[in-house]
Design a protein around this motif. Structure first.
Motif, mmCIF file in Angstrom:
data_model
loop_
_atom_site.group_PDB
_atom_site.id
_atom_site.type_symbol
_atom_site.label_atom_id
_atom_site.label_comp_id
_atom_site.label_asym_id
_atom_site.label_seq_id
_atom_site.Cartn_x
_atom_site.Cartn_y
_atom_site.Cartn_z
ATOM 1 N N ALA A 177 1.045 -1.258 0.485
ATOM 2 C CA ALA A 177 -0.160 -0.028 0.417
ATOM 3 C C ALA A 177 1.134 1.287 0.040
ATOM 4 N N LEU A 181 0.808 5.005 -2.402
ATOM 5 C CA LEU A 181 0.090 5.913 -1.044
ATOM 6 C C LEU A 181 1.382 6.703 -0.770
ATOM 7 N N SER A 203 -2.090 -5.681 -1.753
ATOM 8 C CA SER A 203 -2.122 -4.245 -0.555
ATOM 9 C C SER A 203 -1.922 -2.868 -1.898
ATOM 10 N N GLY A 207 -4.236 -0.126 -2.339
ATOM 11 C CA GLY A 207 -3.375 1.378 -1.847
ATOM 12 C C GLY A 207 -3.718 2.527 -3.605
ATOM 13 N N ILE A 210 -7.685 3.088 -3.835
ATOM 14 C CA ILE A 210 -7.274 4.097 -2.248
ATOM 15 C C ILE A 210 -7.248 5.308 -2.755
ATOM 16 N N GLU A 325 -2.937 4.764 9.754
ATOM 17 C CA GLU A 325 -3.412 4.919 8.519
ATOM 18 C C GLU A 325 -4.028 3.800 8.132
ATOM 19 N N LEU A 326 -3.123 2.503 7.942
ATOM 20 C CA LEU A 326 -3.478 1.762 7.608
ATOM 21 C C LEU A 326 -4.673 0.794 7.996
ATOM 22 N N TYR A 329 -7.910 2.845 7.039
ATOM 23 C CA TYR A 329 -8.512 2.012 6.467
ATOM 24 C C TYR A 329 -9.897 0.738 6.247
ATOM 25 N N TRP A 330 -8.775 -0.091 6.960
ATOM 26 C CA TRP A 330 -9.608 -0.983 7.226
ATOM 27 C C TRP A 330 -10.601 -1.037 8.070
ATOM 28 N N GLU A 332 -12.344 1.664 8.106
ATOM 29 C CA GLU A 332 -13.153 1.941 7.264
ATOM 30 C C GLU A 332 -14.232 1.028 6.317
ATOM 31 N N ARG A 334 -12.520 -0.481 3.598
ATOM 32 C CA ARG A 334 -11.191 0.160 2.527
ATOM 33 C C ARG A 334 -10.064 -1.029 2.335
ATOM 34 N N LEU A 335 -9.418 -1.453 3.432
ATOM 35 C CA LEU A 335 -8.538 -2.352 3.174
ATOM 36 C C LEU A 335 -8.781 -3.282 3.831
#
Ligand SMILES: NC(=O)c1ccc[n+]([C@@H]2O[C@H](COP(=O)([O-])OP(=O)(O)OC[C@H]3O[C@@H](n4cnc5c(N)ncnc54)[C@H](O)[C@@H]3O)[C@@H](O)[C@H]2O)c1
Ligand SMILES: [Zn+2]
Ligand SMILES: [Zn+2]
Length: 373
Positions: A177, A181, A203, A207, A210, A325-326, A329-330, A332, A334-335
């Motif tokens: 990711a 990113l 990953s 990324g 995202i 940050e990752l 994302y999880w 949310e 998104r990961l």
């Protein structure tokens, strides 16, 4: 004599099997933590190192995607408390030019600290029958129920994310990711090809989703991994066994791509990744063939097209910033790390390694389940 023992998976020499043995474990030094490991991912680099392809010393305990709970602190450690939940990543010095500039993955002491088999002074935290066993692999040696690590390798996490999903953030997920990113930072209208769809490549696909890339081309001979890439955000997939990736990519992007990522570890694939680039494009080299691998490249592939080729280590990450940050994302959705992970009990580490090596499982994670010390 060591203060206590921990079950750990030792590799006695290059290519030898993983042996689960009780090892002596020292106390944390002033700037270190003792951590009870809950889970550790298996990265392809662990397998390569155990096979002797990185020149690390033996016997050694590898593993570098650990997560667990702090059980003791060195005298000078700030910012952590016993009982904190942490995810572990690599070691860095904190005072070289790159560390000071916020680029710890390019620490001038990266190699001796992460692949040297112990602390910089040559000491290790592990022993077997009174003889040292190499430790501190990538700042942790996490194929063990308990470990000693530099405090700055650890990041405190307050999320409810399960240990088996948190563990692989420390290397594979952060590497893939982060390559997108943090390192390449494509815009929505840029085209990106990802070669190799292991945990690192997938990953990178997540990324790219995202980042909102409109053209994300995922290349891998493994059909399950291509299908998963398509679900995770790849707009197109290519089977390099059936189609020439260069021709297939030119059919999608006649002028070439702005970005390519080599994430297979197969050095011949690097040539394909570079050749897919538009003039001025950048290829990120992430896959790691054995140390000493040579790569024949026509200078004009880079020069005459104004292309760039750059190595990317652990996704250009500053773990204390990027790992939370990752996790966000999880949270949310998104990961979706659960799509990649399969867990194994520590006693079945051989099955976990084989599942990773064969490609049956994208991210094999071993769960320790050890008792608090
Ligand atoms: N640079 C870094 O900081 C860093 C960090 C972690 C891992 N790595 C390296 O990244 C690489 C990937 O790690 P992983 O854990 O995802 O490994 P992995 O073995 O799970 O994935 C590699 C993938 O490459 C695919 N592949 C094989 N031949 C291919 C080809 N011709 N074209 C396209 N794909 C092909 C395989 O099918 C597999 O899916 C490894 O070499 C690892 O050592 C580098
Ligand atoms: Zn790794
Ligand atoms: Zn440094």
């Amino acid at each position: 004599m060591s203060a206590r023992t921990t079950p750990a998976a030792v590799v006695r020499e290059a290519g030898a099997p993983f042996e689960l043995l009780p090892l002596g474990l020292g106390e944390p030094r002033a700037d270190e933590l003792a951590v009870r490991v809950e889970a550790s991912g298996i990265c392809h680099t662990d397998i390569s190192v155990a096979e002797g392809k990185f020149g690390t010393p033996f016997p050694i305990v590898v593993g570098h995607e650990g997560t667990g709970v702090v059980e003791a602190l060195g005298a000078e450690v700030d910012g952590f408390a016993v009982g904190d939940r942490v995810v572990l990543s690599f070691d860095w010095c904190g005072h070289c030019r790159n560390c000071v500039d916020g680029r710890p993955t390019y620490c001038y002491e990266n190699w001796p600290r992460n692949f040297g088999g112990g602390r910089l002074d040559g000491s290790t935290s592990l022993e077997l029958d009174g003889a040292p066993v190499h430790s501190h692999f990538n700042g942790q040696s996490s194929f063990a129920e308990h470990l000693i690590c530099p405090a700055h390798s650890a990041t405190r996490i307050e999320s409810e994310i399960p240990p088996a999903l948190l563990a692989p953030l420390g290397c594979g997920v952060q590497t893939g990711a982060g390559a997108v990113l943090n390192a390449l930072r494509p815009g929505s209208r840029d085209g990106l090809a990802i070669f190799g769809l292991g945990a690192v490549g997938l990953s990178a696909v997540m990324g790219a989703a995202i980042a909102g890339c409109e053209l994300v081309i995922a290349v891998d001979p493994n059909p399950e991994r291509r299908a998963l890439a398509a679900e995770l955000g790849a707009t197109h997939t290519i089977d390099p066994g059936a189609d020439d990736p260069l021709e297939a990519i030119r059919a999608l992007a006649p002028d070439g791509l702005q970005f390519a990522l080599e994430m297979s570890g197969v050095s011949a694939v690097l040539q394909q990744a570079i050749s897919t680039l538009a003039p001025g494009g950048t290829c990120g080299l992430v896959g790691a063939p054995p140390v000493g691998t040579r790569f024949p490249l026509d200078v004009h592939e880079i020069l005459s097209f104004g292309r760039s080729l750059r190595g990317i280590v652990i996704g250009d990450a500053v773990p204390s910033r990027f790992l939370p940050e990752l996790v966000g994302y999880w949270e949310e959705g998104r990961l979706p790390l659960e799509r990649l992970v399969e867990t194994f009990p520590f006693t079945e580490i051989d099955a976990a390694i084989e599942a990773a090596r064969s490609g049956r499982v994208v991210k094999a994670v071993i769960e320790m389940g050890g008792a608090p010390a």
